[in-house]
Scaffold this motif. Sequence first.
Motif, PDB file in Angstrom:
ATOM      1  N   GLN A   1      11.457  13.922   6.734  1.00 39.42           N
ATOM      2  CA  GLN A   1      11.529  14.644   7.999  1.00 39.42           C
ATOM      3  C   GLN A   1      12.534  13.971   8.930  1.00 39.42           C
ATOM      4  O   GLN A   1      13.127  14.600   9.802  1.00 39.42           O
ATOM      5  N   THR A   2      12.781  12.695   8.695  1.00 35.23           N
ATOM      6  CA  THR A   2      13.761  11.954   9.488  1.00 35.23           C
ATOM      7  C   THR A   2      15.147  12.582   9.392  1.00 35.23           C
ATOM      8  O   THR A   2      15.899  12.582  10.375  1.00 35.23           O
ATOM      9  N   LEU A   3      15.492  13.150   8.242  1.00 37.64           N
ATOM     10  CA  LEU A   3      16.823  13.754   8.076  1.00 37.64           C
ATOM     11  C   LEU A   3      17.034  14.924   9.033  1.00 37.64           C
ATOM     12  O   LEU A   3      18.159  15.207   9.429  1.00 37.64           O
ATOM     13  N   TYR A   4      15.975  15.593   9.399  1.00 35.77           N
ATOM     14  CA  TYR A   4      16.092  16.701  10.342  1.00 35.77           C
ATOM     15  C   TYR A   4      16.401  16.196  11.749  1.00 35.77           C
ATOM     16  O   TYR A   4      16.927  16.927  12.569  1.00 35.77           O
ATOM     17  N   LEU A   5      16.015  14.969  12.051  1.00 41.54           N
ATOM     18  CA  LEU A   5      16.045  14.464  13.420  1.00 41.54           C
ATOM     19  C   LEU A   5      17.355  13.783  13.830  1.00 41.54           C
ATOM     20  O   LEU A   5      17.601  13.594  15.014  1.00 41.54           O
ATOM     21  N   ILE A   6      18.175  13.418  12.862  1.00 43.27           N
ATOM     22  CA  ILE A   6      19.395  12.664  13.150  1.00 43.27           C
ATOM     23  C   ILE A   6      20.293  13.440  14.119  1.00 43.27           C
ATOM     24  O   ILE A   6      20.616  14.606  13.893  1.00 43.27           O
ATOM     25  N   ASN A   7      20.661  12.801  15.214  1.00 44.47           N
ATOM     26  CA  ASN A   7      21.578  13.357  16.226  1.00 44.47           C
ATOM     27  C   ASN A   7      21.126  14.688  16.822  1.00 44.47           C
ATOM     28  O   ASN A   7      21.954  15.505  17.201  1.00 44.47           O
ATOM     29  N   THR A   8      19.831  14.900  16.922  1.00 45.10           N
ATOM     30  CA  THR A   8      19.348  16.150  17.513  1.00 45.10           C
ATOM     31  C   THR A   8      18.844  15.969  18.943  1.00 45.10           C
ATOM     32  O   THR A   8      18.530  16.958  19.602  1.00 45.10           O
ATOM     33  N   ASN A   9      18.764  14.734  19.418  1.00 44.90           N
ATOM     34  CA  ASN A   9      18.401  14.456  20.815  1.00 44.90           C
ATOM     35  C   ASN A   9      17.137  15.186  21.258  1.00 44.90           C
ATOM     36  O   ASN A   9      17.131  15.886  22.275  1.00 44.90           O
ATOM     37  N   ILE A  10      16.084  15.005  20.512  1.00 43.17           N
ATOM     38  CA  ILE A  10      14.812  15.653  20.818  1.00 43.17           C
ATOM     39  C   ILE A  10      14.218  15.030  22.086  1.00 43.17           C
ATOM     40  O   ILE A  10      14.169  13.814  22.228  1.00 43.17           O
ATOM     41  N   ASP A  11      13.753  15.894  22.985  1.00 42.57           N
ATOM     42  CA  ASP A  11      13.116  15.433  24.217  1.00 42.57           C
ATOM     43  C   ASP A  11      11.624  15.170  24.026  1.00 42.57           C
ATOM     44  O   ASP A  11      11.080  14.236  24.599  1.00 42.57           O
ATOM     45  N   TRP A  12      10.969  16.034  23.249  1.00 46.31           N
ATOM     46  CA  TRP A  12       9.525  15.934  23.054  1.00 46.31           C
ATOM     47  C   TRP A  12       9.166  16.106  21.587  1.00 46.31           C
ATOM     48  O   TRP A  12       9.647  17.028  20.930  1.00 46.31           O
ATOM     49  N   TYR A  13       8.275  15.233  21.143  1.00 47.41           N
ATOM     50  CA  TYR A  13       7.725  15.299  19.787  1.00 47.41           C
ATOM     51  C   TYR A  13       6.253  15.668  19.895  1.00 47.41           C
ATOM     52  O   TYR A  13       5.519  15.076  20.682  1.00 47.41           O
ATOM     53  N   ILE A  14       5.838  16.624  19.099  1.00 49.77           N
ATOM     54  CA  ILE A  14       4.434  17.005  19.048  1.00 49.77           C
ATOM     55  C   ILE A  14       3.922  16.600  17.673  1.00 49.77           C
ATOM     56  O   ILE A  14       4.473  17.013  16.650  1.00 49.77           O
TER      57      ILE A  14
ATOM     58  N   TYR B   1       7.998   6.697   7.456  1.00 52.08           N
ATOM     59  CA  TYR B   1       6.875   6.064   8.148  1.00 52.08           C
ATOM     60  C   TYR B   1       7.363   5.225   9.331  1.00 52.08           C
ATOM     61  O   TYR B   1       6.757   5.247  10.402  1.00 52.08           O
ATOM     62  N   TYR B   2       8.443   4.519   9.131  1.00 53.47           N
ATOM     63  CA  TYR B   2       8.980   3.688  10.213  1.00 53.47           C
ATOM     64  C   TYR B   2       9.349   4.563  11.417  1.00 53.47           C
ATOM     65  O   TYR B   2       8.938   4.292  12.554  1.00 53.47           O
ATOM     66  N   ILE B   3      10.110   5.622  11.180  1.00 51.97           N
ATOM     67  CA  ILE B   3      10.543   6.510  12.264  1.00 51.97           C
ATOM     68  C   ILE B   3       9.341   7.232  12.873  1.00 51.97           C
ATOM     69  O   ILE B   3       9.225   7.334  14.105  1.00 51.97           O
ATOM     70  N   TYR B   4       8.452   7.713  12.046  1.00 45.38           N
ATOM     71  CA  TYR B   4       7.259   8.412  12.525  1.00 45.38           C
ATOM     72  C   TYR B   4       6.438   7.504  13.445  1.00 45.38           C
ATOM     73  O   TYR B   4       6.035   7.919  14.538  1.00 45.38           O
ATOM     74  N   ASN B   5       6.214   6.284  13.029  1.00 45.28           N
ATOM     75  CA  ASN B   5       5.451   5.345  13.856  1.00 45.28           C
ATOM     76  C   ASN B   5       6.181   4.985  15.144  1.00 45.28           C
ATOM     77  O   ASN B   5       5.546   4.822  16.192  1.00 45.28           O
ATOM     78  N   MET B   6       7.501   4.890  15.090  1.00 47.01           N
ATOM     79  CA  MET B   6       8.279   4.652  16.311  1.00 47.01           C
ATOM     80  C   MET B   6       8.130   5.839  17.273  1.00 47.01           C
ATOM     81  O   MET B   6       7.993   5.650  18.479  1.00 47.01           O
ATOM     82  N   ILE B   7       8.184   7.041  16.738  1.00 49.32           N
ATOM     83  CA  ILE B   7       8.021   8.235  17.565  1.00 49.32           C
ATOM     84  C   ILE B   7       6.640   8.235  18.220  1.00 49.32           C
ATOM     85  O   ILE B   7       6.511   8.479  19.423  1.00 49.32           O
ATOM     86  N   LEU B   8       5.598   7.954  17.434  1.00 44.62           N
ATOM     87  CA  LEU B   8       4.234   8.011  17.962  1.00 44.62           C
ATOM     88  C   LEU B   8       3.968   6.990  19.061  1.00 44.62           C
ATOM     89  O   LEU B   8       3.052   7.186  19.866  1.00 44.62           O
TER      90      LEU B   8
END
Length: 180
Positions: free
Chosen positions: A102-115, A159-166
Amino acid sequence: MYFQNIEFYETKNFQYLLLHKNGCQSILKCLNKLNYSITKNLNNKIRWTVVREPYERFISGLSYDLKKNNLTIEDINLDELFTCYHEINSKFNGFINHTCYQTLYLINTNIDWYIDLKDLNLFLKMHFNETFHENKKTYELKLSKKIKNKIKEYLKVDYYIYNMILTSERVWKWQKGKIF
Protein backbone atom coordinates in the motif's frame (compact mmCIF):
# COMPACT_ATOMS: atom_id res chain seq x y z
CA MET A 1 4.93 -0.97 -16.91
CA TYR A 2 4.73 1.25 -13.86
CA PHE A 3 4.99 0.59 -10.15
CA GLN A 4 2.65 3.24 -8.81
CA ASN A 5 -1.09 3.02 -9.21
CA ILE A 6 -2.35 6.51 -8.38
CA GLU A 7 -6.02 7.23 -8.86
CA PHE A 8 -7.58 10.25 -7.14
CA TYR A 9 -11.33 10.76 -7.02
CA GLU A 10 -11.90 14.49 -6.94
CA THR A 11 -14.94 16.44 -5.78
CA LYS A 12 -15.35 20.16 -5.19
CA ASN A 13 -14.16 19.68 -1.58
CA PHE A 14 -11.51 16.95 -1.60
CA GLN A 15 -9.40 14.38 -3.39
CA TYR A 16 -9.65 10.75 -2.29
CA LEU A 17 -6.72 8.44 -3.13
CA LEU A 18 -8.03 4.96 -3.87
CA LEU A 19 -5.97 2.13 -2.37
CA HIS A 20 -7.25 -1.26 -3.46
CA LYS A 21 -8.42 -3.56 -0.65
CA ASN A 22 -8.79 -0.63 1.76
CA GLY A 23 -12.55 -0.14 1.79
CA CYS A 24 -12.63 1.53 -1.61
CA GLN A 25 -15.93 -0.05 -2.73
CA SER A 26 -17.70 1.41 0.32
CA ILE A 27 -16.15 4.82 -0.33
CA LEU A 28 -16.98 4.77 -4.03
CA LYS A 29 -20.59 3.98 -3.18
CA CYS A 30 -20.67 7.19 -1.11
CA LEU A 31 -18.94 9.16 -3.86
CA ASN A 32 -21.48 7.99 -6.45
CA LYS A 33 -23.92 10.47 -4.90
CA LEU A 34 -21.48 13.32 -5.51
CA ASN A 35 -20.18 14.92 -8.67
CA TYR A 36 -16.61 13.60 -9.00
CA SER A 37 -13.91 13.04 -11.57
CA ILE A 38 -10.88 10.78 -11.67
CA THR A 39 -7.51 12.50 -11.86
CA LYS A 40 -3.81 11.94 -11.31
CA ASN A 41 -3.19 15.63 -10.63
CA LEU A 42 -2.71 17.11 -7.19
CA ASN A 43 -4.29 20.42 -6.27
CA ASN A 44 -4.91 22.43 -3.10
CA LYS A 45 -7.94 20.44 -1.95
CA ILE A 46 -7.85 18.20 1.11
CA ARG A 47 -6.40 14.82 0.15
CA TRP A 48 -7.30 11.71 2.13
CA THR A 49 -7.01 7.95 1.91
CA VAL A 50 -7.60 4.79 3.90
CA VAL A 51 -4.78 2.61 5.22
CA ARG A 52 -5.04 -0.97 6.45
CA GLU A 53 -3.02 -3.38 8.56
CA PRO A 54 -0.57 -4.76 5.95
CA TYR A 55 -0.93 -8.51 6.52
CA GLU A 56 -4.75 -8.32 6.55
CA ARG A 57 -4.66 -6.29 3.34
CA PHE A 58 -2.22 -8.69 1.68
CA ILE A 59 -4.35 -11.75 2.52
CA SER A 60 -7.50 -9.98 1.34
CA GLY A 61 -5.78 -9.04 -1.93
CA LEU A 62 -4.28 -12.49 -2.45
CA SER A 63 -7.61 -14.19 -1.78
CA TYR A 64 -9.37 -11.82 -4.15
CA ASP A 65 -6.84 -12.36 -6.94
CA LEU A 66 -6.87 -16.14 -6.50
CA LYS A 67 -10.67 -16.28 -6.55
CA LYS A 68 -10.89 -13.95 -9.57
CA ASN A 69 -8.57 -16.26 -11.51
CA ASN A 70 -10.05 -19.50 -10.13
CA LEU A 71 -6.71 -20.56 -8.56
CA THR A 72 -5.50 -21.82 -5.20
CA ILE A 73 -2.37 -20.92 -3.26
CA GLU A 74 -0.81 -24.18 -4.47
CA ASP A 75 -1.19 -23.09 -8.10
CA ILE A 76 1.00 -20.02 -7.87
CA ASN A 77 4.63 -19.13 -7.30
CA LEU A 78 4.56 -17.09 -4.10
CA ASP A 79 7.79 -15.26 -4.99
CA GLU A 80 6.06 -13.65 -7.98
CA LEU A 81 3.70 -11.84 -5.63
CA PHE A 82 6.54 -9.75 -4.27
CA THR A 83 7.34 -8.02 -7.55
CA CYS A 84 4.93 -5.14 -7.61
CA TYR A 85 4.25 -3.38 -10.82
CA HIS A 86 1.18 -2.78 -12.92
CA GLU A 87 0.77 -3.14 -16.63
CA ILE A 88 -0.51 0.11 -18.12
CA ASN A 89 -3.82 -1.39 -19.26
CA SER A 90 -4.27 -3.75 -16.31
CA LYS A 91 -6.61 -1.53 -14.31
CA PHE A 92 -8.87 -1.02 -17.32
CA ASN A 93 -9.44 -4.75 -17.69
CA GLY A 94 -9.72 -5.32 -13.93
CA PHE A 95 -6.45 -7.13 -13.38
CA ILE A 96 -4.66 -5.19 -10.68
CA ASN A 97 -2.06 -6.83 -8.46
CA HIS A 98 -3.92 -6.53 -5.14
CA THR A 99 -0.91 -7.75 -3.13
CA CYS A 100 1.30 -4.73 -3.87
CA TYR A 101 2.53 -2.61 -1.01
CA GLN A 102 0.00 0.00 0.00
CA THR A 103 3.05 2.22 0.47
CA LEU A 104 3.52 2.33 -3.32
CA TYR A 105 0.22 4.15 -3.64
CA LEU A 106 1.33 6.83 -1.18
CA ILE A 107 4.64 7.97 -2.68
CA ASN A 108 4.54 11.71 -3.53
CA THR A 109 0.79 12.00 -3.04
CA ASN A 110 0.93 14.51 -0.15
CA ILE A 111 -1.96 13.01 1.77
CA ASP A 112 -3.44 15.33 4.39
CA TRP A 113 -5.50 12.75 6.29
CA TYR A 114 -5.21 9.00 6.76
CA ILE A 115 -8.18 6.97 7.90
CA ASP A 116 -7.42 3.58 9.40
CA LEU A 117 -9.75 0.97 7.91
CA LYS A 118 -11.12 0.14 11.35
CA ASP A 119 -12.40 3.76 11.59
CA LEU A 120 -13.86 3.91 8.09
CA ASN A 121 -17.50 3.37 9.10
CA LEU A 122 -17.39 6.31 11.54
CA PHE A 123 -15.66 8.45 8.91
CA LEU A 124 -18.29 7.66 6.28
CA LYS A 125 -21.12 8.24 8.72
CA MET A 126 -19.76 11.64 9.76
CA HIS A 127 -18.80 12.83 6.27
CA PHE A 128 -21.42 11.19 4.03
CA ASN A 129 -24.25 10.40 6.51
CA GLU A 130 -24.12 6.71 5.57
CA THR A 131 -21.96 3.63 5.83
CA PHE A 132 -21.52 0.62 3.63
CA HIS A 133 -19.88 -2.73 4.06
CA GLU A 134 -19.18 -3.44 0.43
CA ASN A 135 -17.17 -6.59 -0.24
CA LYS A 136 -16.57 -7.11 3.47
CA LYS A 137 -15.68 -10.78 3.54
CA THR A 138 -13.61 -13.00 5.74
CA TYR A 139 -10.87 -14.60 3.74
CA GLU A 140 -9.32 -17.79 4.91
CA LEU A 141 -6.23 -19.12 3.26
CA LYS A 142 -4.47 -22.12 4.68
CA LEU A 143 -0.89 -20.92 4.78
CA SER A 144 2.02 -22.64 6.43
CA LYS A 145 3.95 -20.81 9.11
CA LYS A 146 6.88 -20.60 6.69
CA ILE A 147 4.71 -18.84 4.07
CA LYS A 148 3.18 -16.49 6.67
CA ASN A 149 6.66 -15.55 7.86
CA LYS A 150 7.82 -14.96 4.29
CA ILE A 151 4.85 -12.68 3.67
CA LYS A 152 5.47 -10.73 6.87
CA GLU A 153 9.14 -10.35 5.95
CA TYR A 154 8.09 -8.96 2.58
CA LEU A 155 5.70 -6.54 4.30
CA LYS A 156 8.31 -4.98 6.61
CA VAL A 157 8.39 -1.73 4.64
CA ASP A 158 4.60 -1.52 4.64
CA TYR A 159 4.50 -2.16 8.39
CA TYR A 160 7.10 0.53 8.99
CA ILE A 161 5.16 3.15 6.98
CA TYR A 162 1.80 2.03 8.38
CA ASN A 163 3.05 2.35 11.95
CA MET A 164 4.57 5.76 11.20
CA ILE A 165 1.22 6.90 9.79
CA LEU A 166 -0.70 5.61 12.83
CA THR A 167 1.51 7.63 15.17
CA SER A 168 1.31 10.83 13.12
CA GLU A 169 -0.91 13.88 13.55
CA ARG A 170 -2.51 13.12 10.20
CA VAL A 171 -4.54 10.13 11.37
CA TRP A 172 -8.22 10.94 11.48
CA LYS A 173 -10.19 9.98 14.59
CA TRP A 174 -13.83 10.85 15.16
CA GLN A 175 -12.86 13.31 17.89
CA LYS A 176 -11.16 15.46 15.24
CA GLY A 177 -14.52 16.00 13.54
CA LYS A 178 -15.18 16.48 9.85
CA ILE A 179 -12.23 17.26 7.59
CA PHE A 180 -14.32 18.51 4.65
